[in-house]
Design a protein around this motif. Sequence first.
Motif, PDB file in Angstrom:
ATOM      1  N   LEU A   1      66.343 105.374  44.356  1.00 59.29           N
ATOM      2  CA  LEU A   1      67.161 104.985  45.513  1.00 59.29           C
ATOM      3  C   LEU A   1      68.651 104.878  45.200  1.00 59.29           C
ATOM      4  O   LEU A   1      69.472 105.309  46.018  1.00 59.29           O
ATOM      5  CB  LEU A   1      66.624 103.704  46.145  1.00 59.29           C
ATOM      6  N   PRO A   2      69.049 104.321  44.046  1.00 62.13           N
ATOM      7  CA  PRO A   2      70.492 104.349  43.750  1.00 62.13           C
ATOM      8  C   PRO A   2      71.046 105.775  43.638  1.00 62.13           C
ATOM      9  O   PRO A   2      72.179 106.029  44.038  1.00 62.13           O
ATOM     10  CB  PRO A   2      70.596 103.613  42.416  1.00 62.13           C
ATOM     11  N   LEU A   3      70.234 106.699  43.111  1.00 59.88           N
ATOM     12  CA  LEU A   3      70.694 108.084  43.031  1.00 59.88           C
ATOM     13  C   LEU A   3      70.740 108.752  44.401  1.00 59.88           C
ATOM     14  O   LEU A   3      71.478 109.713  44.603  1.00 59.88           O
ATOM     15  CB  LEU A   3      69.768 108.890  42.106  1.00 59.88           C
ATOM     16  N   ALA A   4      69.949 108.250  45.337  1.00 59.95           N
ATOM     17  CA  ALA A   4      69.872 108.845  46.667  1.00 59.95           C
ATOM     18  C   ALA A   4      70.861 108.210  47.644  1.00 59.95           C
ATOM     19  O   ALA A   4      70.778 108.468  48.840  1.00 59.95           O
ATOM     20  CB  ALA A   4      68.451 108.718  47.199  1.00 59.95           C
ATOM     21  N   ARG A   5      71.790 107.414  47.160  1.00 59.72           N
ATOM     22  CA  ARG A   5      72.749 106.761  48.052  1.00 59.72           C
ATOM     23  C   ARG A   5      73.488 107.744  48.971  1.00 59.72           C
ATOM     24  O   ARG A   5      73.610 107.481  50.164  1.00 59.72           O
ATOM     25  CB  ARG A   5      73.740 105.940  47.261  1.00 59.72           C
ATOM     26  N   PRO A   6      73.986 108.889  48.497  1.00 61.06           N
ATOM     27  CA  PRO A   6      74.659 109.811  49.420  1.00 61.06           C
ATOM     28  C   PRO A   6      73.748 110.284  50.559  1.00 61.06           C
ATOM     29  O   PRO A   6      74.179 110.346  51.710  1.00 61.06           O
ATOM     30  CB  PRO A   6      75.075 110.984  48.528  1.00 61.06           C
TER      31      PRO A   6
ATOM     32  N   THR B   1      84.249 104.605  71.234  1.00 60.05           N
ATOM     33  CA  THR B   1      84.290 105.585  70.154  1.00 60.05           C
ATOM     34  C   THR B   1      84.813 104.993  68.850  1.00 60.05           C
ATOM     35  O   THR B   1      84.456 105.455  67.769  1.00 60.05           O
ATOM     36  CB  THR B   1      85.176 106.777  70.572  1.00 60.05           C
ATOM     37  N   VAL B   2      85.609 103.967  68.928  1.00 60.46           N
ATOM     38  CA  VAL B   2      86.247 103.372  67.745  1.00 60.46           C
ATOM     39  C   VAL B   2      85.240 102.948  66.672  1.00 60.46           C
ATOM     40  O   VAL B   2      85.430 103.274  65.493  1.00 60.46           O
ATOM     41  CB  VAL B   2      87.185 102.215  68.152  1.00 60.46           C
ATOM     42  N   PRO B   3      84.151 102.231  66.990  1.00 67.12           N
ATOM     43  CA  PRO B   3      83.219 101.842  65.924  1.00 67.12           C
ATOM     44  C   PRO B   3      82.590 103.024  65.185  1.00 67.12           C
ATOM     45  O   PRO B   3      82.415 102.969  63.965  1.00 67.12           O
ATOM     46  CB  PRO B   3      82.139 101.032  66.654  1.00 67.12           C
ATOM     47  N   VAL B   4      82.301 104.096  65.898  1.00 70.45           N
ATOM     48  CA  VAL B   4      81.703 105.274  65.262  1.00 70.45           C
ATOM     49  C   VAL B   4      82.703 105.924  64.312  1.00 70.45           C
ATOM     50  O   VAL B   4      82.358 106.305  63.187  1.00 70.45           O
ATOM     51  CB  VAL B   4      81.213 106.285  66.321  1.00 70.45           C
ATOM     52  N   VAL B   5      83.935 106.042  64.736  1.00 74.43           N
ATOM     53  CA  VAL B   5      84.963 106.644  63.887  1.00 74.43           C
ATOM     54  C   VAL B   5      85.202 105.788  62.643  1.00 74.43           C
ATOM     55  O   VAL B   5      85.286 106.312  61.521  1.00 74.43           O
ATOM     56  CB  VAL B   5      86.270 106.849  64.679  1.00 74.43           C
ATOM     57  N   LEU B   6      85.282 104.477  62.815  1.00 75.54           N
ATOM     58  CA  LEU B   6      85.494 103.589  61.660  1.00 75.54           C
ATOM     59  C   LEU B   6      84.316 103.654  60.691  1.00 75.54           C
ATOM     60  O   LEU B   6      84.509 103.676  59.470  1.00 75.54           O
ATOM     61  CB  LEU B   6      85.718 102.156  62.128  1.00 75.54           C
ATOM     62  N   LEU B   7      83.098 103.688  61.220  1.00 78.28           N
ATOM     63  CA  LEU B   7      81.919 103.783  60.363  1.00 78.28           C
ATOM     64  C   LEU B   7      81.904 105.105  59.593  1.00 78.28           C
ATOM     65  O   LEU B   7      81.578 105.151  58.414  1.00 78.28           O
ATOM     66  CB  LEU B   7      80.652 103.627  61.198  1.00 78.28           C
ATOM     67  N   PHE B   8      82.265 106.180  60.276  1.00 79.66           N
ATOM     68  CA  PHE B   8      82.317 107.472  59.594  1.00 79.66           C
ATOM     69  C   PHE B   8      83.380 107.476  58.499  1.00 79.66           C
ATOM     70  O   PHE B   8      83.139 107.968  57.400  1.00 79.66           O
ATOM     71  CB  PHE B   8      82.588 108.609  60.577  1.00 79.66           C
ATOM     72  N   LEU B   9      84.543 106.933  58.786  1.00 78.09           N
ATOM     73  CA  LEU B   9      85.600 106.888  57.775  1.00 78.09           C
ATOM     74  C   LEU B   9      85.177 106.053  56.571  1.00 78.09           C
ATOM     75  O   LEU B   9      85.516 106.379  55.434  1.00 78.09           O
ATOM     76  CB  LEU B   9      86.895 106.359  58.379  1.00 78.09           C
ATOM     77  N   ALA B  10      84.438 104.973  56.816  1.00 77.31           N
ATOM     78  CA  ALA B  10      83.978 104.133  55.711  1.00 77.31           C
ATOM     79  C   ALA B  10      82.958 104.855  54.839  1.00 77.31           C
ATOM     80  O   ALA B  10      82.925 104.672  53.625  1.00 77.31           O
ATOM     81  CB  ALA B  10      83.379 102.837  56.260  1.00 77.31           C
ATOM     82  N   GLY B  11      82.111 105.675  55.431  1.00 75.29           N
ATOM     83  CA  GLY B  11      81.070 106.358  54.665  1.00 75.29           C
ATOM     84  C   GLY B  11      81.336 107.828  54.429  1.00 75.29           C
ATOM     85  O   GLY B  11      80.440 108.568  54.025  1.00 75.29           O
ATOM     86  N   GLN B  12      82.570 108.274  54.639  1.00 72.22           N
ATOM     87  CA  GLN B  12      82.897 109.696  54.559  1.00 72.22           C
ATOM     88  C   GLN B  12      82.617 110.306  53.195  1.00 72.22           C
ATOM     89  O   GLN B  12      82.037 111.390  53.105  1.00 72.22           O
ATOM     90  CB  GLN B  12      84.362 109.900  54.933  1.00 72.22           C
ATOM     91  N   ARG B  13      82.978 109.645  52.130  1.00 73.55           N
ATOM     92  CA  ARG B  13      82.794 110.206  50.794  1.00 73.55           C
ATOM     93  C   ARG B  13      81.304 110.408  50.498  1.00 73.55           C
ATOM     94  O   ARG B  13      80.893 111.464  50.025  1.00 73.55           O
ATOM     95  CB  ARG B  13      83.422 109.304  49.740  1.00 73.55           C
ATOM     96  N   GLN B  14      80.490 109.391  50.782  1.00 76.09           N
ATOM     97  CA  GLN B  14      79.048 109.510  50.562  1.00 76.09           C
ATOM     98  C   GLN B  14      78.448 110.555  51.501  1.00 76.09           C
ATOM     99  O   GLN B  14      77.525 111.279  51.123  1.00 76.09           O
ATOM    100  CB  GLN B  14      78.363 108.157  50.772  1.00 76.09           C
TER     101      GLN B  14
END
Length: 148
Positions: A60-65, A123-136
């Motif tokens: 599971l730690p390896l599957a984080r992305p 739309t703001v919460p979705v955009v903020l959530l995406f920006l927070a998890g963008q790298r993963q």
Amino acid sequence: MVLKWGHLLNTYGALILPTAVNGFGIFLLRQYFLTIPVELEEAAMLDGANRWQVLWQVMLPLARPALVTLFLFTFIGEWNDLFKPLVFTTRPELRTVQLVLTQFQEQFTSSWPLLMAAVVIGTVPVVLLFLAGQRQFIRGIAATGIKN
């Protein structure tokens, strides 16, 4: 019918449970787990880990992305869903963003400025959530489906 039988209508369970496990999520995670070398699992077993420890402490730690990617896809899909909350809930406190947006429209008129402001706020919460998890998210998309 299943939700009615389980006494889940008009509950948060009616909004969460039908999409908690879906075919896309199973496929995405399966493809990602196929990219993780079996040797890592075997090494953990040789070190004395049981199956659950291998799952929770290695896999599971390896599957984080992939997990973050699945969470983002599922969250955005559920955030934009209108049909399920419309059918499964009637209580006002369980209204989702999409149901609230439909209240800004009437049969013959619409308050367009108010509706557009509500859409931007929704739309703001979705955009903020995406920006927070963008790298993963990018790592999960790039690695899913690649077989070594």
